[in-house]
Design an enzyme around this catalytic site. Structure first.
Site, short mmCIF file in Angstrom:
data_model
loop_
_atom_site.label_atom_id
_atom_site.label_comp_id
_atom_site.label_asym_id
_atom_site.label_seq_id
_atom_site.Cartn_x
_atom_site.Cartn_y
_atom_site.Cartn_z
N GLN A 107 -7.86 3.06 -14.66
CA GLN A 107 -7.42 3.11 -13.26
C GLN A 107 -7.43 4.55 -12.77
O GLN A 107 -7.18 4.80 -11.59
CB GLN A 107 -6.00 2.54 -13.14
CG GLN A 107 -5.91 1.07 -13.50
CD GLN A 107 -4.45 0.67 -13.70
OE1 GLN A 107 -3.75 0.36 -12.76
NE2 GLN A 107 -4.01 0.68 -14.94
N ASN A 108 -7.71 5.48 -13.68
CA ASN A 108 -7.62 6.89 -13.31
C ASN A 108 -8.87 7.36 -12.59
O ASN A 108 -9.98 6.95 -12.92
CB ASN A 108 -7.39 7.74 -14.57
CG ASN A 108 -6.09 7.38 -15.26
OD1 ASN A 108 -5.25 6.71 -14.65
ND2 ASN A 108 -5.92 7.80 -16.49
N VAL A 109 -8.66 8.26 -11.63
CA VAL A 109 -9.78 8.80 -10.88
C VAL A 109 -10.25 10.13 -11.49
O VAL A 109 -11.27 10.67 -11.07
CB VAL A 109 -9.43 8.97 -9.38
CG1 VAL A 109 -9.18 7.60 -8.75
CG2 VAL A 109 -8.22 9.87 -9.17
N ASP A 110 -9.50 10.65 -12.46
CA ASP A 110 -9.94 11.90 -13.11
C ASP A 110 -11.09 11.61 -14.08
O ASP A 110 -11.45 10.45 -14.32
CB ASP A 110 -8.75 12.58 -13.82
CG ASP A 110 -8.22 11.79 -15.02
OD1 ASP A 110 -9.04 11.38 -15.88
OD2 ASP A 110 -7.00 11.60 -15.13
N HIS B 184 -10.60 2.31 -9.83
CA HIS B 184 -10.07 2.90 -8.59
C HIS B 184 -10.92 4.07 -8.09
O HIS B 184 -10.43 4.90 -7.32
CB HIS B 184 -8.60 3.33 -8.78
CG HIS B 184 -7.68 2.16 -8.95
ND1 HIS B 184 -6.43 2.25 -9.53
CD2 HIS B 184 -7.81 0.85 -8.59
CE1 HIS B 184 -5.85 1.06 -9.54
NE2 HIS B 184 -6.67 0.19 -8.99
N CYS C 161 -20.50 15.91 5.49
CA CYS C 161 -21.76 15.59 4.84
C CYS C 161 -22.79 16.67 5.22
O CYS C 161 -22.97 16.96 6.40
CB CYS C 161 -22.23 14.22 5.31
SG CYS C 161 -23.85 13.76 4.69
N PRO D 84 5.75 4.82 -23.30
CA PRO D 84 7.16 5.11 -23.64
C PRO D 84 8.14 4.18 -22.94
O PRO D 84 9.28 4.02 -23.39
CB PRO D 84 7.38 6.56 -23.17
CG PRO D 84 6.11 7.03 -22.57
CD PRO D 84 5.11 5.91 -22.56
#
Ligand code: OAD
Length: 247
Positions: A104-107, A122, A151, A220
């Site tokens: 789900q991470n965009v990194d 995502h 652009c 955790p």
């Protein structure tokens, strides 16, 4: 041996014997790299209302405000590195015949650690998309020289190529996930560092194991998925994963 150690040993044994492994990650997998999560104390959504920065309406109203938030995140991401959790998952991919990672991470920390068989449900923060043409491309400038960026071909605004609230999740990532899951149940599913607050995430996680696979949560804290998991390894992913998947 305490409960956590014996659970870790059991998961390691199952992973060692598994061919087909599905991994689903969320913001917690990047937490030990120094990337804030969304819903923990100090997380993004504790500091700013997502509807101000992560909706099409917010972008329409004030693209510069939205872009400042993403630009700051991109600048911060440029200062961090993958952590032992990312590296352990890249190692696991090398060891398993039939592996798929949905994040789900965009990194891009999974890719930087060496992961290849993955999809971003995502979107990707290092991609921009032209508001006129709809085409997306990588742009690693951070900070941008001009906010909001435009652009270079047509002069129209570009937006971050991420999924915002109210938008559809990434079609290519959905197809890759469905293709992988439709081949049959996995031996082990690892659900790592996510609150699992979206229905499609809990659905894919629980469906992936079929009647006989092992559903393992590494987190955790307790999440919406914890009660469905066979084993919950309560601890930081960067400490737990290297014990299950030694380099
Ligand atoms: P959340 O911020 O909702 O949840 C982070 C999870 O990571 C929590 O369950 C934490 O307990 C756990 N966590 C924290 N540190 C950890 C560590 N070191 N090791 C393992 N787990 C740890 O983030 P996500 O569930 O990823 O979407 O959020 C899902 C989506 O909601 C994001 O992709 C984003 C957000 O809105 C969009 O922007 C569309």
């Amino acid at each position: 041996m305490n409960q956590l150690n014996s659970d870790i040993a059991r998961v390691k044994e199952c992973i060692d014997g598994a061919n087909r492994v599905f991994v689903l990650t969320g913001a917690g997998v990047s937490a030990e790299s120094g990337v804030p999560t969304f819903r923990d104390a100090g997380g993004h959504w504790k500091k700013i209302d997502p509807y101000q920065v992560a909706t099409p309406e917010a972008f329409e109203r004030d693209p510069a405000f939205v872009w400042k938030w993403y630009d700051e995140r991109r600048v911060q991401l440029n200062t961090v590195d993958p952590n032992p959790a990312h590296y352990a998952l890249a190692q696991l991919e090398k060891e398993k015949e039939d592996f798929f990672l949905l994040t789900q991470n965009v990194d891009d920390l999974h890719e930087r650690a060496g992961s290849v068989k993955l999809a971003h449900i995502h979107g990707k923060i290092w991609e921009v998309r032209c508001m006129r043409e709809g085409t997306a491309w990588e742009d690693h400038r951070a900070p941008f020289p001009e906010i909001p960026p435009r652009c270079e071909r047509c002069g129209e605004l570009v937006r971050p190529n991420v999924v915002w609230f109210g938008e559809s999740i990434d079609t290519d990532a959905v197809e890759s996930t469905e293709r992988y899951l439709s081949k049959g149940a996995v031996d082990v599913a690892l659900i790592i560092g996510t609150e699992a607050s979206f229905g499609y995430i809990t659905h894919w996680a629980t469906r992936s194991i079929g009647p006989s696979g092992l559903l393992v949560e590494i987190n955790p804290g307790v999440t919406d998925l914890s009660s469905s998991a066979d084993i919950c390894l309560r601890g930081p992913a960067g400490e737990i994963l290297p014990l299950i998947i030694p380099a």
